[in-house]
Design a protein around this motif. Structure first.
Motif, PDB file in Angstrom:
ATOM      1  N   ALA A 176      55.119  63.594  29.396  1.00  0.00           N
ATOM      2  CA  ALA A 176      55.876  64.401  28.440  1.00  0.00           C
ATOM      3  C   ALA A 176      54.966  65.429  27.781  1.00  0.00           C
ATOM      4  O   ALA A 176      55.357  66.586  27.578  1.00  0.00           O
ATOM      5  CB  ALA A 176      56.522  63.510  27.381  1.00  0.00           C
ATOM      6  N   GLU A 177      53.749  65.016  27.474  1.00  0.00           N
ATOM      7  CA  GLU A 177      52.797  65.955  26.882  1.00  0.00           C
ATOM      8  C   GLU A 177      52.462  67.072  27.877  1.00  0.00           C
ATOM      9  O   GLU A 177      52.379  68.245  27.496  1.00  0.00           O
ATOM     10  CB  GLU A 177      51.525  65.217  26.469  1.00  0.00           C
ATOM     11  CG  GLU A 177      50.546  66.091  25.747  1.00  0.00           C
ATOM     12  CD  GLU A 177      49.358  65.325  25.192  1.00  0.00           C
ATOM     13  OE1 GLU A 177      48.635  65.915  24.383  1.00  0.00           O
ATOM     14  OE2 GLU A 177      49.152  64.162  25.568  1.00  0.00           O
ATOM     15  N   GLN A 178      52.308  66.733  29.125  1.00  0.00           N
ATOM     16  CA  GLN A 178      52.038  67.751  30.145  1.00  0.00           C
ATOM     17  C   GLN A 178      53.211  68.726  30.281  1.00  0.00           C
ATOM     18  O   GLN A 178      52.999  69.932  30.470  1.00  0.00           O
ATOM     19  CB  GLN A 178      51.746  67.085  31.487  1.00  0.00           C
ATOM     20  CG  GLN A 178      50.426  66.346  31.514  1.00  0.00           C
ATOM     21  CD  GLN A 178      50.226  65.546  32.788  1.00  0.00           C
ATOM     22  OE1 GLN A 178      51.073  65.514  33.665  1.00  0.00           O
ATOM     23  NE2 GLN A 178      49.092  64.879  32.880  1.00  0.00           N
ATOM     24  N   GLU A 179      54.424  68.211  30.179  1.00  0.00           N
ATOM     25  CA  GLU A 179      55.613  69.074  30.233  1.00  0.00           C
ATOM     26  C   GLU A 179      55.593  70.071  29.076  1.00  0.00           C
ATOM     27  O   GLU A 179      55.867  71.255  29.258  1.00  0.00           O
ATOM     28  CB  GLU A 179      56.898  68.245  30.160  1.00  0.00           C
ATOM     29  CG  GLU A 179      57.181  67.382  31.366  1.00  0.00           C
ATOM     30  CD  GLU A 179      57.772  68.149  32.529  1.00  0.00           C
ATOM     31  OE1 GLU A 179      58.121  69.333  32.376  1.00  0.00           O
ATOM     32  OE2 GLU A 179      57.881  67.554  33.609  1.00  0.00           O
ATOM     33  N   ALA A 180      55.268  69.590  27.891  1.00  0.00           N
ATOM     34  CA  ALA A 180      55.232  70.453  26.710  1.00  0.00           C
ATOM     35  C   ALA A 180      54.145  71.515  26.845  1.00  0.00           C
ATOM     36  O   ALA A 180      54.381  72.692  26.573  1.00  0.00           O
ATOM     37  CB  ALA A 180      55.011  69.613  25.454  1.00  0.00           C
ATOM     38  N   VAL A 181      52.963  71.107  27.271  1.00  0.00           N
ATOM     39  CA  VAL A 181      51.850  72.042  27.420  1.00  0.00           C
ATOM     40  C   VAL A 181      52.185  73.101  28.461  1.00  0.00           C
ATOM     41  O   VAL A 181      51.876  74.281  28.282  1.00  0.00           O
ATOM     42  CB  VAL A 181      50.552  71.286  27.782  1.00  0.00           C
ATOM     43  CG1 VAL A 181      49.453  72.236  28.209  1.00  0.00           C
ATOM     44  CG2 VAL A 181      50.101  70.446  26.596  1.00  0.00           C
ATOM     45  N   GLU A 240      63.132  66.244  24.577  1.00  0.00           N
ATOM     46  CA  GLU A 240      63.500  66.822  25.872  1.00  0.00           C
ATOM     47  C   GLU A 240      62.360  66.727  26.881  1.00  0.00           C
ATOM     48  O   GLU A 240      62.602  66.565  28.084  1.00  0.00           O
ATOM     49  CB  GLU A 240      63.975  68.265  25.738  1.00  0.00           C
ATOM     50  CG  GLU A 240      62.950  69.229  25.195  1.00  0.00           C
ATOM     51  CD  GLU A 240      63.000  69.409  23.690  1.00  0.00           C
ATOM     52  OE1 GLU A 240      62.525  70.451  23.227  1.00  0.00           O
ATOM     53  OE2 GLU A 240      63.499  68.525  22.971  1.00  0.00           O
ATOM     54  N   HIS A 241      61.121  66.767  26.410  1.00  0.00           N
ATOM     55  CA  HIS A 241      59.984  66.626  27.312  1.00  0.00           C
ATOM     56  C   HIS A 241      59.873  65.179  27.805  1.00  0.00           C
ATOM     57  O   HIS A 241      59.508  64.938  28.952  1.00  0.00           O
ATOM     58  CB  HIS A 241      58.697  67.063  26.617  1.00  0.00           C
ATOM     59  CG  HIS A 241      58.782  68.454  26.099  1.00  0.00           C
ATOM     60  ND1 HIS A 241      58.804  68.729  24.754  1.00  0.00           N
ATOM     61  CD2 HIS A 241      58.913  69.648  26.729  1.00  0.00           C
ATOM     62  CE1 HIS A 241      58.912  70.033  24.590  1.00  0.00           C
ATOM     63  NE2 HIS A 241      58.987  70.620  25.772  1.00  0.00           N
ATOM     64  N   GLN A 242      60.206  64.244  26.941  1.00  0.00           N
ATOM     65  CA  GLN A 242      60.205  62.841  27.352  1.00  0.00           C
ATOM     66  C   GLN A 242      61.294  62.592  28.388  1.00  0.00           C
ATOM     67  O   GLN A 242      61.094  61.857  29.350  1.00  0.00           O
ATOM     68  CB  GLN A 242      60.376  61.937  26.137  1.00  0.00           C
ATOM     69  CG  GLN A 242      59.187  62.012  25.210  1.00  0.00           C
ATOM     70  CD  GLN A 242      59.386  61.236  23.933  1.00  0.00           C
ATOM     71  OE1 GLN A 242      60.341  60.500  23.764  1.00  0.00           O
ATOM     72  NE2 GLN A 242      58.468  61.409  23.002  1.00  0.00           N
ATOM     73  N   LEU A 243      62.442  63.217  28.196  1.00  0.00           N
ATOM     74  CA  LEU A 243      63.528  63.080  29.163  1.00  0.00           C
ATOM     75  C   LEU A 243      63.122  63.679  30.503  1.00  0.00           C
ATOM     76  O   LEU A 243      63.331  63.060  31.559  1.00  0.00           O
ATOM     77  CB  LEU A 243      64.797  63.745  28.641  1.00  0.00           C
ATOM     78  CG  LEU A 243      65.997  63.719  29.580  1.00  0.00           C
ATOM     79  CD1 LEU A 243      66.394  62.291  29.918  1.00  0.00           C
ATOM     80  CD2 LEU A 243      67.154  64.467  28.969  1.00  0.00           C
ATOM     81  N   LEU A 244      62.541  64.864  30.489  1.00  0.00           N
ATOM     82  CA  LEU A 244      62.081  65.479  31.741  1.00  0.00           C
ATOM     83  C   LEU A 244      61.055  64.592  32.441  1.00  0.00           C
ATOM     84  O   LEU A 244      61.100  64.414  33.662  1.00  0.00           O
ATOM     85  CB  LEU A 244      61.480  66.858  31.464  1.00  0.00           C
ATOM     86  CG  LEU A 244      62.457  67.960  31.087  1.00  0.00           C
ATOM     87  CD1 LEU A 244      61.694  69.201  30.641  1.00  0.00           C
ATOM     88  CD2 LEU A 244      63.377  68.279  32.254  1.00  0.00           C
ATOM     89  N   ALA A 245      60.137  64.040  31.678  1.00  0.00           N
ATOM     90  CA  ALA A 245      59.121  63.158  32.257  1.00  0.00           C
ATOM     91  C   ALA A 245      59.759  61.907  32.853  1.00  0.00           C
ATOM     92  O   ALA A 245      59.381  61.454  33.933  1.00  0.00           O
ATOM     93  CB  ALA A 245      58.094  62.770  31.193  1.00  0.00           C
ATOM     94  N   ALA A 246      60.755  61.350  32.173  1.00  0.00           N
ATOM     95  CA  ALA A 246      61.435  60.156  32.689  1.00  0.00           C
ATOM     96  C   ALA A 246      62.181  60.469  33.973  1.00  0.00           C
ATOM     97  O   ALA A 246      62.173  59.667  34.917  1.00  0.00           O
ATOM     98  CB  ALA A 246      62.390  59.601  31.638  1.00  0.00           C
TER      99      ALA A 246
END
Length: 58
Positions: free
Chosen positions: A18-23, A33-39
């Protein structure tokens, strides 16, 4: 105990993803939303449970 450690590792991996998605989007911190994308991108099927919990069919 082994199962607990596996779950803890899965949560750690999910939060890191999720952190990588946000960065990647130029943000400092991940949001829901980044946690959802990561999941949804997780190779272990975590996203499947997210979809089912939200009411999506198989």
């Amino acid at each position: 105990m082994r199962r607990l450690l596996q779950r803890m590792r899965a949560v750690k991996d999910l939060l890191e993803a999720a952190e990588q998605e946000a960065v990647a989007l130029g943000l400092d911190e991940p949001d829901a939303e980044h946690q959802l994308l990561a999941a949804l991108d997780a190779p272990d099927g975590v996203g499947d449970g997210v979809g089912l919990a939200a009411g999506a069919g198989p």
